[in-house]
Write a protein that holds these residues in place. Structure first.
Motif, short mmCIF file in Angstrom:
data_model
loop_
_atom_site.label_atom_id
_atom_site.label_comp_id
_atom_site.label_asym_id
_atom_site.label_seq_id
_atom_site.Cartn_x
_atom_site.Cartn_y
_atom_site.Cartn_z
N SER A 30 1.02 -1.19 0.17
CA SER A 30 -0.09 0.01 0.09
C SER A 30 0.84 1.27 -0.04
O SER A 30 1.84 1.39 0.73
CB SER A 30 -1.03 -0.06 1.19
OG SER A 30 -0.05 -0.20 2.50
N GLY A 31 0.45 2.33 -0.90
CA GLY A 31 1.06 3.57 -0.82
C GLY A 31 2.39 3.51 -1.46
O GLY A 31 3.37 4.31 -1.45
N GLU A 32 2.82 2.54 -2.41
CA GLU A 32 3.86 2.28 -3.04
C GLU A 32 3.70 2.03 -4.81
O GLU A 32 2.42 1.50 -5.16
CB GLU A 32 4.77 1.13 -2.43
CG GLU A 32 5.50 1.85 -0.99
CD GLU A 32 6.35 0.70 -0.88
OE1 GLU A 32 7.12 0.95 0.18
OE2 GLU A 32 6.40 -0.44 -1.35
N VAL A 33 4.44 2.45 -5.66
CA VAL A 33 4.53 1.94 -6.86
C VAL A 33 5.68 1.10 -7.03
O VAL A 33 6.68 0.96 -6.76
CB VAL A 33 4.75 3.02 -7.88
CG1 VAL A 33 4.67 2.50 -9.44
CG2 VAL A 33 3.63 4.25 -7.57
N LEU A 34 5.04 -0.17 -7.68
CA LEU A 34 6.03 -1.34 -8.01
C LEU A 34 6.21 -1.30 -9.45
O LEU A 34 4.90 -1.52 -10.33
CB LEU A 34 5.36 -2.76 -7.55
CG LEU A 34 6.17 -4.03 -8.18
CD1 LEU A 34 7.61 -3.89 -7.79
CD2 LEU A 34 5.49 -5.19 -7.57
N ALA A 35 7.20 -0.82 -10.09
CA ALA A 35 7.45 -1.05 -11.68
C ALA A 35 8.11 -2.33 -11.84
O ALA A 35 8.86 -2.99 -11.53
CB ALA A 35 8.47 0.10 -12.12
N VAL A 36 7.27 -2.96 -12.78
CA VAL A 36 7.75 -4.35 -13.53
C VAL A 36 8.37 -3.98 -14.85
O VAL A 36 7.38 -3.57 -15.68
CB VAL A 36 6.46 -5.25 -13.60
CG1 VAL A 36 7.08 -6.60 -14.22
CG2 VAL A 36 5.88 -5.52 -12.16
N LEU A 37 9.72 -4.25 -15.06
CA LEU A 37 10.07 -4.02 -16.28
C LEU A 37 10.66 -5.02 -17.05
O LEU A 37 11.11 -6.08 -16.39
CB LEU A 37 11.53 -3.05 -16.04
CG LEU A 37 11.46 -1.83 -15.28
CD1 LEU A 37 12.57 -1.07 -15.09
CD2 LEU A 37 10.40 -0.74 -15.94
N GLY A 38 10.66 -5.23 -18.32
CA GLY A 38 11.08 -6.20 -19.17
C GLY A 38 10.70 -5.97 -20.50
O GLY A 38 9.98 -5.30 -20.96
N LYS A 39 11.53 -6.83 -21.57
CA LYS A 39 11.26 -6.78 -22.89
C LYS A 39 9.75 -7.22 -23.41
O LYS A 39 9.06 -7.83 -22.56
CB LYS A 39 12.30 -7.50 -23.64
CG LYS A 39 13.53 -6.85 -23.68
CD LYS A 39 14.59 -8.03 -24.17
CE LYS A 39 16.13 -7.50 -23.81
NZ LYS A 39 17.08 -8.36 -24.81
N HIS A 170 3.10 13.70 -18.00
CA HIS A 170 3.45 14.22 -16.85
C HIS A 170 2.21 14.47 -16.03
O HIS A 170 2.00 14.46 -14.77
CB HIS A 170 4.16 15.72 -17.04
CG HIS A 170 5.64 15.58 -17.10
ND1 HIS A 170 6.65 15.65 -16.38
CD2 HIS A 170 6.17 15.27 -18.43
CE1 HIS A 170 7.70 15.36 -16.80
NE2 HIS A 170 7.51 15.16 -18.20
N ALA A 171 1.00 14.93 -16.68
CA ALA A 171 -0.34 14.88 -15.86
C ALA A 171 -0.76 13.78 -15.40
O ALA A 171 -1.02 13.57 -14.14
CB ALA A 171 -1.15 15.50 -16.77
N LEU A 172 -0.55 12.71 -16.12
CA LEU A 172 -0.95 11.13 -15.66
C LEU A 172 0.01 10.74 -14.56
O LEU A 172 -0.26 10.34 -13.62
CB LEU A 172 -0.83 10.25 -16.96
CG LEU A 172 -1.34 9.10 -16.36
CD1 LEU A 172 -3.14 9.12 -15.90
CD2 LEU A 172 -1.49 7.83 -17.62
N GLN A 177 0.80 9.66 -8.82
CA GLN A 177 1.66 9.95 -7.50
C GLN A 177 0.53 10.23 -6.47
O GLN A 177 0.78 9.95 -5.17
CB GLN A 177 2.55 10.91 -7.70
CG GLN A 177 3.73 10.64 -8.53
CD GLN A 177 4.46 11.81 -9.15
OE1 GLN A 177 4.15 12.95 -9.07
NE2 GLN A 177 5.96 11.71 -9.07
N LYS A 178 -0.53 10.92 -6.75
CA LYS A 178 -1.73 10.93 -5.76
C LYS A 178 -2.18 9.86 -5.35
O LYS A 178 -2.56 9.75 -4.29
CB LYS A 178 -2.66 11.97 -6.61
CG LYS A 178 -3.85 12.41 -5.59
CD LYS A 178 -5.18 13.14 -6.50
CE LYS A 178 -6.32 13.17 -5.55
NZ LYS A 178 -7.02 12.15 -5.00
N ALA A 185 -1.96 0.68 -3.76
CA ALA A 185 -0.86 -0.06 -4.18
C ALA A 185 -0.98 -0.26 -5.48
O ALA A 185 -1.86 -0.48 -6.27
CB ALA A 185 -0.96 -1.65 -3.55
N ILE A 186 0.27 0.06 -6.38
CA ILE A 186 0.32 0.45 -7.75
C ILE A 186 1.23 -0.51 -8.42
O ILE A 186 2.32 -0.53 -8.07
CB ILE A 186 0.24 1.68 -8.24
CG1 ILE A 186 -0.62 2.84 -7.57
CG2 ILE A 186 0.31 1.93 -9.76
CD1 ILE A 186 -0.40 4.30 -7.68
N VAL A 187 0.79 -1.28 -9.36
CA VAL A 187 1.63 -2.39 -10.15
C VAL A 187 1.72 -1.76 -11.66
O VAL A 187 0.74 -1.69 -12.25
CB VAL A 187 1.32 -3.69 -10.11
CG1 VAL A 187 2.09 -4.53 -10.87
CG2 VAL A 187 1.15 -4.21 -8.64
#
Length: 237
Positions: A30-39, A170-172, A177-178, A185-187
């Protein structure tokens, strides 16, 4: 204190002889962004589809919002707390933006009202336009608004800023971030390293269906100086 809204241990997915995901462990708080990166083809979309129960999978443990997912089916109570923005949104092209928003708002008991979503995302200028007539960037804006219509506790964003110009992107980012600040929790899956570096609290790198690097943003880039360098180093086979 951050709470694990998504917890995965030993998740695998195969399409016939092809193993798309292999023993994946992943946690989103909660309250975090998890970025999943890959080709392309690394397994990012298969991962999200598995978590959402959109296709079969094998796993040692999968919990959504504190509830064990013992079958492929997702309960209404869980679905009410999820938001999903997939890369290819399958929406009726002939419905207006307002009609799309109205339809999605009707799915949720404690979500936004249509007028609130239109104001929140500044969609007044395109509210009466048919979805099929929108530009790529405008479609992404609408898809994001639909994804948060239920005020989700766990939000999946699959390449959310594809087709957007710099200002719209940038607006998105500000909206993302809001929602993070509000405890969601953001994936996030993305091809934009700058986007991941700007937004992510945690990063997981997926290569050929396996997590090859994971941790906080600072942990992942510690030996490389930047997320781009860490990505390039880890993607080498």
């Amino acid at each position: 204190m951050a709470v694990a809204h998504l917890s995965i241990h030993g998740l695998s997915k195969s399409y016939g002889q092809h193993r798309a995901l292999n023993d994946v462990d992943l946690t989103a708080y909660s309250g975090e962004v998890l970025a999943v990166l890959g080709k392309n083809g690394a397994g990012k979309t298969s991962l999200i589809n598995s978590v959402l129960g959109m296709h079969s999978y094998q796993t040692d443990q999968l919990e959504l919002l504190g509830q064990p997912m013992l079958t492929q089916q997702r309960s209404l109570a869980v679905r009410q707390r999820l938001g999903v923005m997939m890369q290819l949104g399958a929406l009726a092209a002939n419905l207006t933006v307002y009609e799309q928003l109205d339809l999605f708002c009707s799915y949720y008991q404690n979500g936004f009202q249509v007028a609130e979503l239109i104001e929140e995302f500044n969609l007044n200028r395109i509210a009466k336009q048919r979805f099929g007539k929108l530009s790529g960037g405008q479609r992404q804006q609408v898809l994001f608004a639909l994804a948060v219509a239920g005020k989700p506790d766990l939000l999946f964003l699959d390449e959310p800023t594809v087709g957007m110009d710099v200002e719209a992107r940038h607006a998105l980012w500000q909206h993302i971030q809001k929602y993070r600040s509000d405890g969601t929790a953001i994936v996030l899956t993305t091809h934009y390293i700058e986007e991941a570096e700007r937004l992510a609290d945690r990063v997981a790198m997926l290569r050929n269906g396996e997590i090859i690097a994971a941790g906080t943003l600072s942990e992942v880039i510690a030996d490389h100086g930047s997320l781009e360098q860490a990505y390039l180093a880890n993607m080498q086979e």
